[in-house]
Design a protein around this motif. Structure first.
Motif, PDB file in Angstrom:
ATOM      1  N   PRO A   1      -2.152  29.431  40.407  1.00 45.39           N
ATOM      2  CA  PRO A   1      -1.199  28.329  40.591  1.00 45.39           C
ATOM      3  C   PRO A   1      -1.770  26.955  40.257  1.00 45.39           C
ATOM      4  N   LEU A   2      -3.081  26.786  40.375  1.00 48.94           N
ATOM      5  CA  LEU A   2      -3.667  25.482  40.131  1.00 48.94           C
ATOM      6  C   LEU A   2      -3.909  25.226  38.641  1.00 48.94           C
ATOM      7  N   THR A   3      -4.520  26.198  37.956  1.00 52.75           N
ATOM      8  CA  THR A   3      -4.890  25.987  36.557  1.00 52.75           C
ATOM      9  C   THR A   3      -3.940  26.660  35.571  1.00 52.75           C
ATOM     10  N   GLY A   4      -3.238  27.703  36.016  1.00 50.92           N
ATOM     11  CA  GLY A   4      -2.358  28.423  35.120  1.00 50.92           C
ATOM     12  C   GLY A   4      -3.065  29.513  34.332  1.00 50.92           C
ATOM     13  N   TRP A   5      -4.377  29.697  34.545  1.00 48.57           N
ATOM     14  CA  TRP A   5      -5.120  30.731  33.832  1.00 48.57           C
ATOM     15  C   TRP A   5      -4.796  32.094  34.426  1.00 48.57           C
ATOM     16  N   ALA A   6      -4.799  33.105  33.589  1.00 48.22           N
ATOM     17  CA  ALA A   6      -4.536  34.461  34.059  1.00 48.22           C
ATOM     18  C   ALA A   6      -5.829  35.071  34.583  1.00 48.22           C
ATOM     19  N   GLY A   7      -5.730  35.758  35.706  1.00 47.42           N
ATOM     20  CA  GLY A   7      -6.903  36.397  36.287  1.00 47.42           C
ATOM     21  C   GLY A   7      -6.490  37.392  37.342  1.00 47.42           C
ATOM     22  N   SER A   8      -7.475  38.136  37.825  1.00 47.47           N
ATOM     23  CA  SER A   8      -7.223  39.104  38.887  1.00 47.47           C
ATOM     24  C   SER A   8      -8.479  39.217  39.739  1.00 47.47           C
ATOM     25  N   GLY A   9      -8.371  39.929  40.833  1.00 51.51           N
ATOM     26  CA  GLY A   9      -9.507  40.118  41.719  1.00 51.51           C
ATOM     27  C   GLY A   9     -10.345  41.320  41.345  1.00 51.51           C
ATOM     28  N   ASP A  10     -10.005  41.980  40.255  1.00 47.57           N
ATOM     29  CA  ASP A  10     -10.708  43.183  39.829  1.00 47.57           C
ATOM     30  C   ASP A  10     -11.955  42.788  39.042  1.00 47.57           C
ATOM     31  N   THR A  11     -13.143  43.022  39.615  1.00 50.21           N
ATOM     32  CA  THR A  11     -14.381  42.641  38.934  1.00 50.21           C
ATOM     33  C   THR A  11     -14.897  43.727  38.003  1.00 50.21           C
TER      34      THR A  11
END
Length: 93
Positions: free
Chosen positions: A38-48
């Motif tokens: 929500p802050l940067t708009g970058w896509a990511g996940s908690g899966d390392t």
């Protein structure tokens, strides 16, 4: 348990040589979909595990590692390489 994929790295479209195309790679399928931060708009996940890529000299070595670690895996076969032989004169037909 995450499933592992074992495949041979394809040749990059921007390279003419075959550097590192003989090596096999093991990586993990994503466990969860990527979400926009929500802050940067970058896509990511908690899966390392998605960031982990292991290289092996042969397919058998990659399979042996997956079986030793108890990982379910899928071997993706290498596509056959086809050469399109064409002469310079074919451009003017």
């Amino acid at each position: 348990m995450q499933k592992a994929r074992i495949y041979q790295r394809p040749k990059n479209a921007m390279q003419s040589g075959k550097f590192r195309t003989d090596r096999w790679q093991l990586d993990f399928e994503p466990a969860e979909p990527k979400q926009a931060d929500p802050l940067t708009g970058w896509a990511g996940s908690g899966d390392t595990r998605e960031q982990l890529r292991l290289g092996f000299p042969t397919c058998e070595a990659a399979i042996a590692y997956a079986e030793r670690e108890g990982l379910p895996y899928t071997v993706i076969p290498t596509p056959t390489k086809t050469l399109k032989l064409q002469s310079y004169a074919d451009n003017f037909r």
